[in-house]
Design a protein around this motif. Structure first.
Motif, PDB file in Angstrom:
ATOM      1  N   ILE A  60       1.272  -0.991   0.320  1.00 38.01           N
ATOM      2  CA  ILE A  60      -0.059   0.441   0.142  1.00 38.01           C
ATOM      3  C   ILE A  60       0.874   1.124  -0.209  1.00 38.01           C
ATOM      4  O   ILE A  60       0.563   1.650  -0.378  1.00 38.01           O
ATOM      5  N   THR A  61       2.003   0.733   1.203  1.00 39.28           N
ATOM      6  CA  THR A  61       2.555   2.249   1.218  1.00 39.28           C
ATOM      7  C   THR A  61       3.457   2.245  -0.754  1.00 39.28           C
ATOM      8  O   THR A  61       3.334   3.930  -0.735  1.00 39.28           O
ATOM      9  N   LEU A  62       3.126   1.258  -0.847  1.00 38.63           N
ATOM     10  CA  LEU A  62       4.200   1.723  -2.361  1.00 38.63           C
ATOM     11  C   LEU A  62       3.550   2.310  -3.563  1.00 38.63           C
ATOM     12  O   LEU A  62       4.099   3.027  -4.359  1.00 38.63           O
ATOM     13  N   LYS A  64       1.167   4.066  -2.923  1.00 41.21           N
ATOM     14  CA  LYS A  64       0.887   4.939  -3.438  1.00 41.21           C
ATOM     15  C   LYS A  64       1.707   6.786  -3.354  1.00 41.21           C
ATOM     16  O   LYS A  64       1.556   7.117  -3.573  1.00 41.21           O
ATOM     17  N   ALA A  65       2.916   5.818  -3.059  1.00 45.68           N
ATOM     18  CA  ALA A  65       4.083   6.716  -3.126  1.00 45.68           C
ATOM     19  C   ALA A  65       4.361   6.601  -5.407  1.00 45.68           C
ATOM     20  O   ALA A  65       5.081   7.870  -5.028  1.00 45.68           O
ATOM     21  N   GLU A  66       3.784   5.535  -5.680  1.00 46.55           N
ATOM     22  CA  GLU A  66       4.343   5.573  -7.080  1.00 46.55           C
ATOM     23  C   GLU A  66       3.309   6.141  -7.727  1.00 46.55           C
ATOM     24  O   GLU A  66       2.941   6.021  -9.268  1.00 46.55           O
ATOM     25  N   GLY A  67       1.783   6.419  -7.451  1.00 48.63           N
ATOM     26  CA  GLY A  67       0.068   6.620  -7.548  1.00 48.63           C
ATOM     27  C   GLY A  67      -0.115   5.619  -8.362  1.00 48.63           C
ATOM     28  O   GLY A  67      -1.109   5.804  -9.347  1.00 48.63           O
ATOM     29  N   ALA A  68       0.149   4.275  -8.073  1.00 46.80           N
ATOM     30  CA  ALA A  68      -0.522   3.296  -8.525  1.00 46.80           C
ATOM     31  C   ALA A  68      -1.494   2.335  -7.864  1.00 46.80           C
ATOM     32  O   ALA A  68      -1.554   3.130  -6.095  1.00 46.80           O
ATOM     33  N   GLY A  69      -2.623   1.988  -7.930  1.00 40.36           N
ATOM     34  CA  GLY A  69      -3.511   0.668  -6.834  1.00 40.36           C
ATOM     35  C   GLY A  69      -2.505  -0.250  -6.718  1.00 40.36           C
ATOM     36  O   GLY A  69      -1.321  -0.373  -7.616  1.00 40.36           O
ATOM     37  N   VAL A  70      -3.545  -1.041  -6.163  1.00 43.06           N
ATOM     38  CA  VAL A  70      -2.980  -2.197  -5.232  1.00 43.06           C
ATOM     39  C   VAL A  70      -4.092  -3.280  -5.104  1.00 43.06           C
ATOM     40  O   VAL A  70      -4.645  -2.270  -5.141  1.00 43.06           O
ATOM     41  N   ILE A  71      -2.948  -4.496  -5.396  1.00 42.45           N
ATOM     42  CA  ILE A  71      -4.107  -5.541  -5.485  1.00 42.45           C
ATOM     43  C   ILE A  71      -3.722  -6.318  -4.273  1.00 42.45           C
ATOM     44  O   ILE A  71      -2.572  -6.734  -4.499  1.00 42.45           O
ATOM     45  N   LEU A  72      -4.027  -6.803  -3.101  1.00 43.93           N
ATOM     46  CA  LEU A  72      -3.648  -7.302  -2.142  1.00 43.93           C
ATOM     47  C   LEU A  72      -3.664  -8.359  -2.271  1.00 43.93           C
ATOM     48  O   LEU A  72      -5.327  -9.239  -2.362  1.00 43.93           O
ATOM     49  N   GLU A  73      -3.276  -9.700  -2.267  1.00 46.58           N
ATOM     50  CA  GLU A  73      -4.063 -10.646  -2.211  1.00 46.58           C
ATOM     51  C   GLU A  73      -3.461 -11.907  -0.893  1.00 46.58           C
ATOM     52  O   GLU A  73      -2.384 -11.467  -0.693  1.00 46.58           O
ATOM     53  N   SER A  74      -4.698 -12.502  -0.940  1.00 49.71           N
ATOM     54  CA  SER A  74      -4.268 -12.941   0.304  1.00 49.71           C
ATOM     55  C   SER A  74      -3.406 -14.217   0.363  1.00 49.71           C
ATOM     56  O   SER A  74      -3.605 -14.791  -0.384  1.00 49.71           O
TER      57      SER A  74
END
Length: 311
Positions: A60-62, A64-74
């Motif tokens: 999530i921090t990455l 935010k820093a790079e202007g990208a969305g994130v898909i968190l995989e369980s």
């Protein structure tokens, strides 16, 4: 389904980052034992949950820093009946682990915030992803994978991410099971060094077979657990290619058989991997999910994000 599809891409970013290389990072770089290549048992201890949360925070921090969305995989790739039973877990245990994993990711999304963040319940194949001993037909695959999916409707999951699939009929069963529970689903195939699925089917044939049997219900398709040089030549300008929206690549050029025998981690070249993914995305701008699989760590993810940073 409509709400999930509307998430990609957003007005804020045309790139989403996904990371499923955690298990090899834990084993080779952090010395964590993962029997059965399973990370879900880490949910049992405070130390394990802290490790898992650290990956979520970093992603999530990455983003935010790079202007990208994130898909968190369980961490639930092998949290299904057969592979759980081999580790001594019952279906009741597996329900708890699957639900705890989603709850942990939802909490991390709220805690670390801001980057567009999707919660994906990660599912894997019933058998060995690279050399399945038997191929289920679609009906058996639906019945088998429906059990793990039945744990999820009461959670805040956004999508099912079915990774490292080796043959089309298992993927068809997974898509049908997702439809049964009214859950969006993404299908990710793995390929060998020749760009074909481990069972010999071409990527295009597999995608078309799944779509034809399921009315195109899958949100999109991806490729994972292979190096870009293994499949770049197989990506061609064809209608099926428009259904491929993501690549989550291995760091190593080794075959799956070679990786299974390796005693040391081959982490490749993070910068080179990012550039190779960038080249593929330049050829196929419909691809908006990029990330790392076996052998990758946050170094690779940072390079991938930077290479694709919006101008």
């Amino acid at each position: 389904m409509a709400l999930y599809r509307a998430t990609f891409p957003t007005a804020h970013t045309d790139l989403f980052l996904a990371y499923v290389g955690m298990k090899t990072d834990l084993m080779f770089n952090r010395g964590v034992d993962l029997p059965g290549f399973a990370s879900f048992p880490l949910l049992k201890t405070l130390m394990g949950r802290t490790l898992l949360e650290s990956y979520l925070k970093d992603m999530i921090t990455l983003g935010k820093a790079e202007g990208a969305g994130v898909i968190l995989e369980s961490p639930t790739w092998v949290a299904n009946r057969d592979r759980g039973a081999a580790l001594g877990y019952t279906p009741v245990d597996l329900k708890r682990f699957n639900q705890q994993a989603i709850a942990m990711m939802v909490e991390a999304r709220a805690k670390y915030g801001d980057a567009p963040t999707v919660i994906s319940a990660n599912l894997g194949p019933r058998d060995d992803a690279y050399a399945p001993s038997a191929q289920m037909d679609a009906d058996k695959a639906q019945a088998y994978h429906a059990e793990q999916m039945s744990f999820l409707p009461e959670t805040e999951v956004d999508v099912i991410g079915a990774y490292t699939l080796a043959y089309p009929t298992e993927a068809i069963g997974i898509v049908r099971a997702a439809h049964q529970y009214d859950l969006p689903v993404v299908i990710s195939f793995t390929v060998e060094t020749d760009g074909r699925l481990p069972t010999g089917t071409s990527l295009g044939e597999a995608i078309q077979e799944v779509d034809a049997a399921t009315g195109g219900y899958a949100a999109y398709f991806m490729i994972n657990c292979a190096h870009p040089e293994h499949f770049a030549a197989a990506l061609v300008d064809a209608p099926w290619m428009q259904r491929v929206r993501g690549i989550v690549a291995n760091a190593s050029r080794c075959s799956h058989a070679e990786l299974d025998e390796a005693e040391d981690l081959d982490d490749g070249d993070p910068h080179e991997l990012a550039e190779q993914l960038f080249d593929i995305r330049q050829r196929f701008p419909n691809i908006f999910v990029l990330g790392g699989c076996c052998g990758t760590d946050m170094r690779h993810m940072h390079q991938i994000a930077k290479a694709h940073r919006p101008a």
